[in-house]
Design a protein around this motif. Structure first.
Motif, PDB file in Angstrom:
ATOM      1  N   PRO A  87      -3.726  11.175  -1.246  1.00 44.59           N
ATOM      2  CA  PRO A  87      -4.157  12.572  -1.042  1.00 44.59           C
ATOM      3  C   PRO A  87      -3.761  13.120   0.328  1.00 44.59           C
ATOM      4  N   PHE A  88      -3.603  12.244   1.326  1.00 47.52           N
ATOM      5  CA  PHE A  88      -3.246  12.720   2.662  1.00 47.52           C
ATOM      6  C   PHE A  88      -1.802  13.183   2.732  1.00 47.52           C
ATOM      7  N   LEU A  89      -1.013  12.917   1.694  1.00 46.67           N
ATOM      8  CA  LEU A  89       0.376  13.357   1.697  1.00 46.67           C
ATOM      9  C   LEU A  89       0.537  14.769   1.154  1.00 46.67           C
ATOM     10  N   LEU A  90      -0.486  15.323   0.566  1.00 44.07           N
ATOM     11  CA  LEU A  90      -0.410  16.653  -0.039  1.00 44.07           C
ATOM     12  C   LEU A  90      -0.675  17.715   1.013  1.00 44.07           C
ATOM     13  N   PRO A  91      -0.173  18.945   0.789  1.00 44.23           N
ATOM     14  CA  PRO A  91       0.620  19.321  -0.383  1.00 44.23           C
ATOM     15  C   PRO A  91       2.104  19.043  -0.190  1.00 44.23           C
ATOM     16  N   ILE A  92       2.764  18.712  -1.279  1.00 41.97           N
ATOM     17  CA  ILE A  92       4.229  18.674  -1.269  1.00 41.97           C
ATOM     18  C   ILE A  92       4.693  20.105  -1.296  1.00 41.97           C
ATOM     19  N   ASN A  93       5.882  20.396  -0.732  1.00 40.32           N
ATOM     20  CA  ASN A  93       6.387  21.770  -0.715  1.00 40.32           C
ATOM     21  C   ASN A  93       6.433  22.381  -2.104  1.00 40.32           C
ATOM     22  N   SER A 153       0.827  -1.205   0.000  1.00 42.58           N
ATOM     23  CA  SER A 153       0.000   0.000   0.000  1.00 42.58           C
ATOM     24  C   SER A 153       0.861   1.255   0.000  1.00 42.58           C
ATOM     25  N   ARG A 154       2.157   1.085   0.309  1.00 43.58           N
ATOM     26  CA  ARG A 154       3.073   2.228   0.300  1.00 43.58           C
ATOM     27  C   ARG A 154       4.005   2.204  -0.916  1.00 43.58           C
ATOM     28  N   VAL A 155       3.708   1.331  -1.858  1.00 45.64           N
ATOM     29  CA  VAL A 155       4.397   1.316  -3.152  1.00 45.64           C
ATOM     30  C   VAL A 155       3.376   1.759  -4.192  1.00 45.64           C
ATOM     31  N   SER A 156       3.610   2.903  -4.791  1.00 45.39           N
ATOM     32  CA  SER A 156       2.594   3.476  -5.680  1.00 45.39           C
ATOM     33  C   SER A 156       2.300   2.571  -6.870  1.00 45.39           C
ATOM     34  N   GLN A 157       1.095   2.698  -7.376  1.00 48.11           N
ATOM     35  CA  GLN A 157       0.717   1.957  -8.574  1.00 48.11           C
ATOM     36  C   GLN A 157       1.625   2.343  -9.742  1.00 48.11           C
ATOM     37  N   TYR A 194       6.793   5.025  -1.467  1.00 46.86           N
ATOM     38  CA  TYR A 194       7.644   4.965  -2.656  1.00 46.86           C
ATOM     39  C   TYR A 194       6.831   5.376  -3.873  1.00 46.86           C
ATOM     40  N   LEU A 195       7.263   6.447  -4.532  1.00 50.87           N
ATOM     41  CA  LEU A 195       6.437   7.083  -5.556  1.00 50.87           C
ATOM     42  C   LEU A 195       6.809   6.704  -6.975  1.00 50.87           C
ATOM     43  N   CYS A 196       8.089   6.807  -7.325  1.00 50.47           N
ATOM     44  CA  CYS A 196       8.463   6.520  -8.708  1.00 50.47           C
ATOM     45  C   CYS A 196       9.969   6.393  -8.837  1.00 50.47           C
ATOM     46  N   ILE A 197      10.396   5.942  -9.999  1.00 47.03           N
ATOM     47  CA  ILE A 197      11.801   5.943 -10.388  1.00 47.03           C
ATOM     48  C   ILE A 197      12.010   7.140 -11.300  1.00 47.03           C
ATOM     49  N   PHE A 226       4.400  16.254 -11.825  1.00 45.68           N
ATOM     50  CA  PHE A 226       4.019  14.872 -12.037  1.00 45.68           C
ATOM     51  C   PHE A 226       3.735  14.185 -10.703  1.00 45.68           C
ATOM     52  N   LEU A 227       4.641  14.361  -9.732  1.00 42.81           N
ATOM     53  CA  LEU A 227       4.470  13.701  -8.449  1.00 42.81           C
ATOM     54  C   LEU A 227       3.263  14.244  -7.688  1.00 42.81           C
ATOM     55  N   LYS A 228       3.006  15.510  -7.852  1.00 43.48           N
ATOM     56  CA  LYS A 228       1.837  16.090  -7.206  1.00 43.48           C
ATOM     57  C   LYS A 228       0.572  15.417  -7.729  1.00 43.48           C
ATOM     58  N   ASN A 229       0.492  15.251  -9.033  1.00 41.86           N
ATOM     59  CA  ASN A 229      -0.665  14.569  -9.621  1.00 41.86           C
ATOM     60  C   ASN A 229      -0.720  13.112  -9.164  1.00 41.86           C
ATOM     61  N   LEU A 230       0.436  12.490  -9.047  1.00 45.44           N
ATOM     62  CA  LEU A 230       0.487  11.109  -8.598  1.00 45.44           C
ATOM     63  C   LEU A 230      -0.029  10.996  -7.172  1.00 45.44           C
ATOM     64  N   CYS A 231       0.387  11.885  -6.315  1.00 47.46           N
ATOM     65  CA  CYS A 231      -0.046  11.842  -4.921  1.00 47.46           C
ATOM     66  C   CYS A 231      -1.533  12.136  -4.785  1.00 47.46           C
ATOM     67  N   GLU A 232      -2.033  13.045  -5.598  1.00 48.27           N
ATOM     68  CA  GLU A 232      -3.457  13.336  -5.566  1.00 48.27           C
ATOM     69  C   GLU A 232      -4.267  12.101  -5.930  1.00 48.27           C
ATOM     70  N   HIS A 233      -3.719  11.294  -6.801  1.00 52.34           N
ATOM     71  CA  HIS A 233      -4.413  10.094  -7.270  1.00 52.34           C
ATOM     72  C   HIS A 233      -4.410   8.988  -6.217  1.00 52.34           C
TER      73      HIS A 233
END
Length: 207
Positions: free
Chosen positions: A201-207, A33-37, A173-176, A191-198
């Motif tokens: 969402p509880f990790l947003l906002p990124i700085n 669950s902590r490894v992004s799709q 873990y978000l991406c390579i 890109f990562l912001k959109n990924l996290c929103e998907h």
């Protein structure tokens, strides 16, 4: 859920990603669950098309989760906006070796002082103490084994990162990503912001 176009862009099917995610031994004892799709799509594609050894990446995740071999990893936090607050960990694959040696010896330059000094040193060493197999073997050893060790010792290996975020004591873990320039960081951030929103969402906002 990602669109069909995302899977097609990586030349994998959704079923292949699910199969990889559920059965790859590199994910043993990992909270998926902590490894992004998206990272799963990247890894399934890497595994299928043999871009890298997928264990080069999953071994790093296992080490960070405390279930691996405990190898020392190059882990650092991004220092500058817009990626400040995110973390990166370097992974190595044999395919990175050539690029590291090119960088170390300045082989892309028309005239590399470091390489010229190496030639002079090899010539002097051969004159003082001729090697059994001639200067060719000494040069090959210095350029490859010694050169790579020097670069690794300076913690300056070139390769790619796993980008992740720390949240409440856990890693997500978000991406390579390949190593990017400051000018490219904004694109990575968006890109990562959109990924996290998907997905997170509880990790947003990124700085």
């Amino acid at each position: 859920m990602y669109t069909k176009g995302v899977f097609e862009g990586f030349y994998v099917s959704e079923d292949e990603v699910i199969e990889f995610r559920n059965n790859h031994i590199g994910f043993s004892q990992i909270d998926l669950s902590r490894v992004s799709q998206f990272l799963s799509i990247q890894l399934a594609s890497i595994h299928k098309h043999r871009v890298y050894n997928s264990f080069s990446i999953t071994d790093v995740i296992q080490d960070l989760e405390g279930v691996g071999r405990g190898c020392k990893r190059r882990v650092a936090q991004f220092k500058h906006p817009p990626l400040k607050g995110l973390w990166k960990v370097h992974f190595f694959d044999p395919r990175f070796m050539v690029k590291n040696l090119i960088n170390h010896w300045g082989l892309e330059r028309a005239n590399s002082p470091k390489l010229n000094n190496l030639f002079l040193r090899i010539d002097e060493d051969e004159e003082k103490s001729p090697s059994t197999h001639g200067w060719h073997g000494r040069l090959a050893h210095e350029m490859t084994v010694v050169g790579y060790e020097e670069r690794a010792r300076k913690n300056n290996l070139t390769g790619e990162w796993i980008i992740f975020l720390k949240y409440k004591g856990k890693n997500y873990y978000l991406c390579i990503s390949r190593h990017t320039s400051p000018e490219e960081d904004r694109d990575v951030y968006e890109f990562l912001k959109n990924l996290c929103e998907h997905e997170y969402p509880f990790l947003l906002p990124i700085n």
